[in-house]
Design a protein around this motif. Structure first.
Motif, PDB file in Angstrom:
ATOM      1  N   TYR A  11       0.814  -1.213   0.000  1.00  0.00           N
ATOM      2  CA  TYR A  11       0.000   0.000   0.000  1.00  0.00           C
ATOM      3  C   TYR A  11       0.846   1.260   0.000  1.00  0.00           C
ATOM      4  O   TYR A  11       0.338   2.361  -0.238  1.00  0.00           O
ATOM      5  CB  TYR A  11      -0.948   0.003   1.207  1.00  0.00           C
ATOM      6  CG  TYR A  11      -0.257   0.148   2.542  1.00  0.00           C
ATOM      7  CD1 TYR A  11      -0.015   1.409   3.083  1.00  0.00           C
ATOM      8  CD2 TYR A  11       0.155  -0.968   3.254  1.00  0.00           C
ATOM      9  CE1 TYR A  11       0.634   1.547   4.307  1.00  0.00           C
ATOM     10  CE2 TYR A  11       0.807  -0.840   4.465  1.00  0.00           C
ATOM     11  CZ  TYR A  11       1.041   0.423   4.991  1.00  0.00           C
ATOM     12  OH  TYR A  11       1.693   0.564   6.181  1.00  0.00           O
ATOM     13  N   GLY A 112     -14.600   7.371   3.529  1.00  0.00           N
ATOM     14  CA  GLY A 112     -13.404   6.998   2.787  1.00  0.00           C
ATOM     15  C   GLY A 112     -13.723   6.085   1.622  1.00  0.00           C
ATOM     16  O   GLY A 112     -14.813   6.124   1.043  1.00  0.00           O
ATOM     17  N   ALA A 113     -12.753   5.228   1.279  1.00  0.00           N
ATOM     18  CA  ALA A 113     -12.920   4.308   0.153  1.00  0.00           C
ATOM     19  C   ALA A 113     -13.959   3.246   0.481  1.00  0.00           C
ATOM     20  O   ALA A 113     -14.243   2.946   1.647  1.00  0.00           O
ATOM     21  CB  ALA A 113     -11.584   3.656  -0.184  1.00  0.00           C
ATOM     22  N   SER A 116     -12.864   0.618   3.035  1.00  0.00           N
ATOM     23  CA  SER A 116     -12.207   1.041   4.270  1.00  0.00           C
ATOM     24  C   SER A 116     -13.042   0.611   5.476  1.00  0.00           C
ATOM     25  O   SER A 116     -14.168   1.085   5.652  1.00  0.00           O
ATOM     26  CB  SER A 116     -12.030   2.556   4.296  1.00  0.00           C
ATOM     27  OG  SER A 116     -11.551   2.975   5.557  1.00  0.00           O
ATOM     28  N   PHE A 143     -15.082   8.603  -1.022  1.00  0.00           N
ATOM     29  CA  PHE A 143     -13.858   9.073  -1.654  1.00  0.00           C
ATOM     30  C   PHE A 143     -12.980   7.837  -1.890  1.00  0.00           C
ATOM     31  O   PHE A 143     -12.262   7.394  -1.004  1.00  0.00           O
ATOM     32  CB  PHE A 143     -13.161  10.124  -0.796  1.00  0.00           C
ATOM     33  CG  PHE A 143     -13.882  11.439  -0.794  1.00  0.00           C
ATOM     34  CD1 PHE A 143     -13.568  12.420  -1.733  1.00  0.00           C
ATOM     35  CD2 PHE A 143     -14.904  11.687   0.108  1.00  0.00           C
ATOM     36  CE1 PHE A 143     -14.250  13.639  -1.756  1.00  0.00           C
ATOM     37  CE2 PHE A 143     -15.590  12.897   0.093  1.00  0.00           C
ATOM     38  CZ  PHE A 143     -15.261  13.875  -0.849  1.00  0.00           C
ATOM     39  N   ASP A 144     -13.115   7.286  -3.085  1.00  0.00           N
ATOM     40  CA  ASP A 144     -12.492   6.002  -3.396  1.00  0.00           C
ATOM     41  C   ASP A 144     -11.031   6.156  -3.809  1.00  0.00           C
ATOM     42  O   ASP A 144     -10.675   6.071  -4.987  1.00  0.00           O
ATOM     43  CB  ASP A 144     -13.286   5.294  -4.495  1.00  0.00           C
ATOM     44  CG  ASP A 144     -14.552   4.639  -3.970  1.00  0.00           C
ATOM     45  OD1 ASP A 144     -14.551   4.225  -2.795  1.00  0.00           O
ATOM     46  OD2 ASP A 144     -15.536   4.525  -4.733  1.00  0.00           O
ATOM     47  N   VAL A 145     -10.206   6.383  -2.818  1.00  0.00           N
ATOM     48  CA  VAL A 145      -8.758   6.464  -3.020  1.00  0.00           C
ATOM     49  C   VAL A 145      -8.136   5.149  -2.553  1.00  0.00           C
ATOM     50  O   VAL A 145      -8.412   4.687  -1.449  1.00  0.00           O
ATOM     51  CB  VAL A 145      -8.152   7.649  -2.230  1.00  0.00           C
ATOM     52  CG1 VAL A 145      -6.641   7.697  -2.419  1.00  0.00           C
ATOM     53  CG2 VAL A 145      -8.796   8.959  -2.660  1.00  0.00           C
ATOM     54  N   GLY A 146      -7.303   4.531  -3.409  1.00  0.00           N
ATOM     55  CA  GLY A 146      -6.624   3.301  -3.014  1.00  0.00           C
ATOM     56  C   GLY A 146      -7.569   2.131  -2.831  1.00  0.00           C
ATOM     57  O   GLY A 146      -7.391   1.332  -1.898  1.00  0.00           O
ATOM     58  N   HIS A 153      -4.410   3.090   2.671  1.00  0.00           N
ATOM     59  CA  HIS A 153      -4.091   4.389   2.081  1.00  0.00           C
ATOM     60  C   HIS A 153      -5.143   5.364   2.585  1.00  0.00           C
ATOM     61  O   HIS A 153      -6.321   5.257   2.234  1.00  0.00           O
ATOM     62  CB  HIS A 153      -4.123   4.308   0.552  1.00  0.00           C
ATOM     63  CG  HIS A 153      -3.591   5.536  -0.130  1.00  0.00           C
ATOM     64  ND1 HIS A 153      -4.153   6.781   0.038  1.00  0.00           N
ATOM     65  CD2 HIS A 153      -2.539   5.704  -0.965  1.00  0.00           C
ATOM     66  CE1 HIS A 153      -3.482   7.662  -0.675  1.00  0.00           C
ATOM     67  NE2 HIS A 153      -2.502   7.041  -1.285  1.00  0.00           N
ATOM     68  N   GLY A 155      -5.811   8.372   2.012  1.00  0.00           N
ATOM     69  CA  GLY A 155      -6.191   9.507   1.181  1.00  0.00           C
ATOM     70  C   GLY A 155      -7.687   9.748   1.137  1.00  0.00           C
ATOM     71  O   GLY A 155      -8.142  10.900   1.110  1.00  0.00           O
ATOM     72  N   GLY A 156      -8.471   8.658   1.140  1.00  0.00           N
ATOM     73  CA  GLY A 156      -9.919   8.817   1.129  1.00  0.00           C
ATOM     74  C   GLY A 156     -10.435   9.480   2.387  1.00  0.00           C
ATOM     75  O   GLY A 156     -11.329  10.341   2.333  1.00  0.00           O
ATOM     76  N   ASP A 159      -9.549  13.156   2.173  1.00  0.00           N
ATOM     77  CA  ASP A 159     -10.449  13.864   1.253  1.00  0.00           C
ATOM     78  C   ASP A 159     -11.829  14.066   1.881  1.00  0.00           C
ATOM     79  O   ASP A 159     -12.474  15.105   1.666  1.00  0.00           O
ATOM     80  CB  ASP A 159     -10.578  13.097  -0.055  1.00  0.00           C
ATOM     81  CG  ASP A 159      -9.334  13.202  -0.922  1.00  0.00           C
ATOM     82  OD1 ASP A 159      -8.474  14.055  -0.618  1.00  0.00           O
ATOM     83  OD2 ASP A 159      -9.226  12.433  -1.899  1.00  0.00           O
TER      84      ASP A 159
END
Length: 281
Positions: A11, A112-113, A116, A143-146, A153, A155-156, A159
């Motif tokens: 990751y 998040g993603a 998650s 927020f579908d990051v990674g 990750h 990031g989601g 965000d």
């Protein structure tokens, strides 16, 4: 002599540094050990469940899928001290009028993603238990990051926090530790948010082993990891990178909130098959 083979998900680039360091340390202590890297947790979970690898460093979601796929053929070996008794939070702006989760009816919640556990599955379960049904009386913005990394990750989550701050969302979900992190780094300025609700405590990552592991090597891996000392300058940098000060025996008692969330959302079926149509790792 056979070699114990462990899977880990890449990751972040630091994963190579962590497991290469652990491999060298474990070999220096007499354990024939190697690792392979995966691009996502689903393939790793399937390979552990089938015995193609002997052990895996699992996200909580991957661990629960492996248990559904393999049943008594897998067992938890160790986990980090920082993996036990965590909580997710639903956060709102400090000046918002909301006092209870149910007050978010007909409002927007950033998560998040899709995969998650801490920033989506468990918080959305909290919403459901407060009488809020995504797509009906509350809007959940992902927020579908990674995707495929099971929230490793963050990031989601970051965000989602930014969406709360900018007014794109009325609430945001994240793990409690990341709420503190985002406040400290300035993503959420100090005093700009407050916690509306907490989840029940839950456990996070688990190093699990399959019963196909070479005789005695899995137990020896557990013994060696549990013997690692944060005072040892040879392993302390690796422990810092992996986010722990000590390994602890693995346990199965801390996964109730995520088990419930998986079943409520039909993310996996009872046999561990992927059943969430929007999930594409």
């Amino acid at each position: 002599m056979p070699t114990l083979l462990l899977g880990a998900v890449a990751y972040d680039p630091k994963v190579v540094t962590i497991w290469a360091g652990f491999r060298a340390w474990l070999r220096d202590h007499g354990l024939p050990f190697d690792f392979v890297l995966y691009s996502n947790y689903e393939r790793q979970a399937e390979d552990l469940a089938s015995g193609r690898i002997h052990a895996a460093w699992n996200s909580p979601l991957a661990w629960l899928r492996v248990r559904r796929l393999a049943g008594h053929h897998v067992r938890p070996l160790v986990m980090r001290d920082t993996d036990q008794d965590l909580t997710s939070v639903v956060v709102v702006r400090a000046d918002s009028p909301f006092e209870h989760l149910r007050d978010l009816k007909d409002h927007r919640v950033a998560v998040g993603a899709i995969d998650s556990p801490q920033a989506t599955l468990i918080p959305v379960s909290l919403l459901r238990h407060a009488g809020l049904t995504p797509g009906e009386n509350v809007t959940v913005r992902r927020f579908d990051v990674g995707v495929g990394l099971h929230g490793d990750h963050i990031g989601g989550e970051r965000d989602a926090a930014r969406a709360l701050l900018t007014g794109e969302a009325d609430a945001a979900a994240m793990i409690d530790a990341n709420h503190l992190l985002f406040s400290g780094e300035g993503t959420l300025p100090a005093g700009s948010t407050r916690v509306l609700a907490h989840s029940e405590p839950y456990d996070h990552c688990v190093l699990a082993v399959h019963d196909s592991a070479p005789a005695g090597l899995a137990d020896r891996l557990g013994e060696l990891l549990l013997s690692m000392s944060y005072a040892d300058p040879g392993v302390r940098p690796l422990l810092d990178l992996e986010g722990l000060t000590e390994w602890r025996p693995g346990r199965t008692t801390g996964f109730g909130p995520l088990e419930a969330a998986i079943s409520e959302s039909a993310f996996y079926d009872e046999d561990g098959r992927l059943t969430e149509p929007e999930y594409r790792p």
